[in-house]
Design a protein around this motif. Sequence first.
Motif, PDB file in Angstrom:
ATOM      1  N   UNK A  55       0.878  -1.161   0.000  1.00 11.50           N
ATOM      2  CA  UNK A  55       0.000   0.000   0.000  1.00 11.50           C
ATOM      3  C   UNK A  55       0.913   1.208   0.000  1.00 11.50           C
ATOM      4  N   UNK A  56       0.657   2.185  -0.868  1.00 18.08           N
ATOM      5  CA  UNK A  56       1.539   3.360  -0.931  1.00 18.08           C
ATOM      6  C   UNK A  56       0.745   4.624  -1.227  1.00 18.08           C
ATOM      7  N   UNK A  57       1.119   5.690  -0.548  1.00 22.18           N
ATOM      8  CA  UNK A  57       0.559   7.012  -0.794  1.00 22.18           C
ATOM      9  C   UNK A  57       1.387   7.721  -1.853  1.00 22.18           C
ATOM     10  N   UNK A  58       0.746   8.575  -2.649  1.00 20.39           N
ATOM     11  CA  UNK A  58       1.413   9.375  -3.665  1.00 20.39           C
ATOM     12  C   UNK A  58       2.680  10.009  -3.099  1.00 20.39           C
ATOM     13  N   UNK A  59       3.783   9.829  -3.781  1.00 24.56           N
ATOM     14  CA  UNK A  59       5.045  10.435  -3.380  1.00 24.56           C
ATOM     15  C   UNK A  59       5.927   9.574  -2.503  1.00 24.56           C
ATOM     16  N   UNK A  60       5.403   8.457  -1.975  1.00 28.71           N
ATOM     17  CA  UNK A  60       6.222   7.586  -1.129  1.00 28.71           C
ATOM     18  C   UNK A  60       7.370   7.001  -1.946  1.00 28.71           C
ATOM     19  N   UNK A  61       8.574   6.984  -1.364  1.00 30.94           N
ATOM     20  CA  UNK A  61       9.750   6.474  -2.072  1.00 30.94           C
ATOM     21  C   UNK A  61       9.926   4.965  -1.899  1.00 30.94           C
ATOM     22  N   UNK A  62       9.380   4.427  -0.814  1.00 32.72           N
ATOM     23  CA  UNK A  62       9.487   2.985  -0.571  1.00 32.72           C
ATOM     24  C   UNK A  62       8.173   2.444  -0.020  1.00 32.72           C
ATOM     25  N   UNK A  63       7.988   1.155  -0.199  1.00 32.46           N
ATOM     26  CA  UNK A  63       6.872   0.429   0.415  1.00 32.46           C
ATOM     27  C   UNK A  63       7.443  -0.890   0.915  1.00 32.46           C
ATOM     28  N   UNK A  64       6.750  -1.499   1.833  1.00 32.46           N
ATOM     29  CA  UNK A  64       7.180  -2.777   2.381  1.00 32.46           C
ATOM     30  C   UNK A  64       6.312  -3.883   1.799  1.00 32.46           C
ATOM     31  N   UNK A  65       6.961  -4.907   1.226  1.00 33.04           N
ATOM     32  CA  UNK A  65       6.279  -6.091   0.707  1.00 33.04           C
ATOM     33  C   UNK A  65       6.815  -7.260   1.521  1.00 33.04           C
ATOM     34  N   UNK A  66       6.002  -7.764   2.434  1.00 26.87           N
ATOM     35  CA  UNK A  66       6.509  -8.780   3.357  1.00 26.87           C
ATOM     36  C   UNK A  66       7.610  -8.142   4.189  1.00 26.87           C
ATOM     37  N   UNK A  67       8.829  -8.682   4.107  1.00 26.45           N
ATOM     38  CA  UNK A  67       9.956  -8.090   4.833  1.00 26.45           C
ATOM     39  C   UNK A  67      10.968  -7.476   3.861  1.00 26.45           C
ATOM     40  N   UNK A  68      10.527  -7.174   2.642  1.00 24.50           N
ATOM     41  CA  UNK A  68      11.415  -6.602   1.624  1.00 24.50           C
ATOM     42  C   UNK A  68      10.966  -5.195   1.252  1.00 24.50           C
ATOM     43  N   UNK A  69      11.938  -4.366   0.879  1.00 19.01           N
ATOM     44  CA  UNK A  69      11.615  -3.012   0.460  1.00 19.01           C
ATOM     45  C   UNK A  69      11.413  -2.950  -1.044  1.00 19.01           C
ATOM     46  N   UNK A  70      10.451  -2.153  -1.440  1.00 21.04           N
ATOM     47  CA  UNK A  70      10.106  -1.931  -2.834  1.00 21.04           C
ATOM     48  C   UNK A  70      10.326  -0.446  -3.107  1.00 21.04           C
ATOM     49  N   UNK A  71      11.070  -0.117  -4.159  1.00 26.14           N
ATOM     50  CA  UNK A  71      11.298   1.286  -4.524  1.00 26.14           C
ATOM     51  C   UNK A  71      10.138   1.777  -5.381  1.00 26.14           C
ATOM     52  N   UNK A  72       9.678   2.997  -5.116  1.00 29.47           N
ATOM     53  CA  UNK A  72       8.563   3.587  -5.850  1.00 29.47           C
ATOM     54  C   UNK A  72       8.975   4.916  -6.455  1.00 29.47           C
ATOM     55  N   UNK A  73       8.495   5.185  -7.669  1.00 30.35           N
ATOM     56  CA  UNK A  73       8.635   6.515  -8.258  1.00 30.35           C
ATOM     57  C   UNK A  73       7.270   6.908  -8.822  1.00 30.35           C
ATOM     58  N   UNK A  74       7.035   8.203  -8.873  1.00 30.68           N
ATOM     59  CA  UNK A  74       5.741   8.742  -9.287  1.00 30.68           C
ATOM     60  C   UNK A  74       5.968   9.832 -10.333  1.00 30.68           C
ATOM     61  N   UNK A  75       5.156   9.825 -11.384  1.00 32.88           N
ATOM     62  CA  UNK A  75       5.226  10.868 -12.399  1.00 32.88           C
ATOM     63  C   UNK A  75       3.810  11.143 -12.887  1.00 32.88           C
ATOM     64  N   UNK A  76       3.178  12.144 -12.305  1.00 31.94           N
ATOM     65  CA  UNK A  76       1.791  12.497 -12.639  1.00 31.94           C
ATOM     66  C   UNK A  76       0.865  11.290 -12.491  1.00 31.94           C
ATOM     67  N   UNK A  77       0.436  10.693 -13.600  1.00 29.32           N
ATOM     68  CA  UNK A  77      -0.527   9.593 -13.528  1.00 29.32           C
ATOM     69  C   UNK A  77       0.137   8.214 -13.568  1.00 29.32           C
ATOM     70  N   UNK A  78       1.463   8.158 -13.537  1.00 29.81           N
ATOM     71  CA  UNK A  78       2.178   6.880 -13.597  1.00 29.81           C
ATOM     72  C   UNK A  78       2.905   6.592 -12.287  1.00 29.81           C
ATOM     73  N   UNK A  79       2.744   5.363 -11.808  1.00 30.75           N
ATOM     74  CA  UNK A  79       3.504   4.888 -10.649  1.00 30.75           C
ATOM     75  C   UNK A  79       4.379   3.729 -11.133  1.00 30.75           C
ATOM     76  N   UNK A  80       5.605   3.668 -10.607  1.00 34.13           N
ATOM     77  CA  UNK A  80       6.542   2.607 -10.968  1.00 34.13           C
ATOM     78  C   UNK A  80       7.068   1.980  -9.687  1.00 34.13           C
ATOM     79  N   UNK A  81       7.120   0.636  -9.664  1.00 39.64           N
ATOM     80  CA  UNK A  81       7.654  -0.066  -8.493  1.00 39.64           C
ATOM     81  C   UNK A  81       8.698  -1.072  -8.925  1.00 39.64           C
TER      82      UNK A  81
END
Length: 108
Positions: A55-81
């Motif tokens: 689960x991630x809020x707009x602008x968050x740089x990381x999220x947790x998946x289980x016990x692993x970190x996921x990198x997130x980037x945001x560009x207007x209407x696109x999210x990348x993980x």
Amino acid sequence: GDLASNTAAHAAFGNCLIYTASYVGTGSSTPISHTFPAKPFLICVLETDSGYGFLALQGAAIALVGNEYLALTWNQTTATWYNGGSAAGGMDYPGRSYRILALLEKEE
């Protein structure tokens, strides 16, 4: 508060759109990008078999998946993980189905 102020406050609660989508993991170890029909301010991605997800809020740089970190980037209407070390942690396990649920900004 009086009735008028409560009514005005409640009217503001309906200012988003609920969006769903799905994809199948490829295990390619490349970032996954999803373009939404409007700017997402909250996204949830779940692997349908295990419930593994984030689960991630707009602008968050990381999220947790289980016990692993996921990198997130945001560009207007696109999210990348992305998680380069793990297909499961990167939400891209080969052949697995993933569901996306997002709250999107609504045009006023």
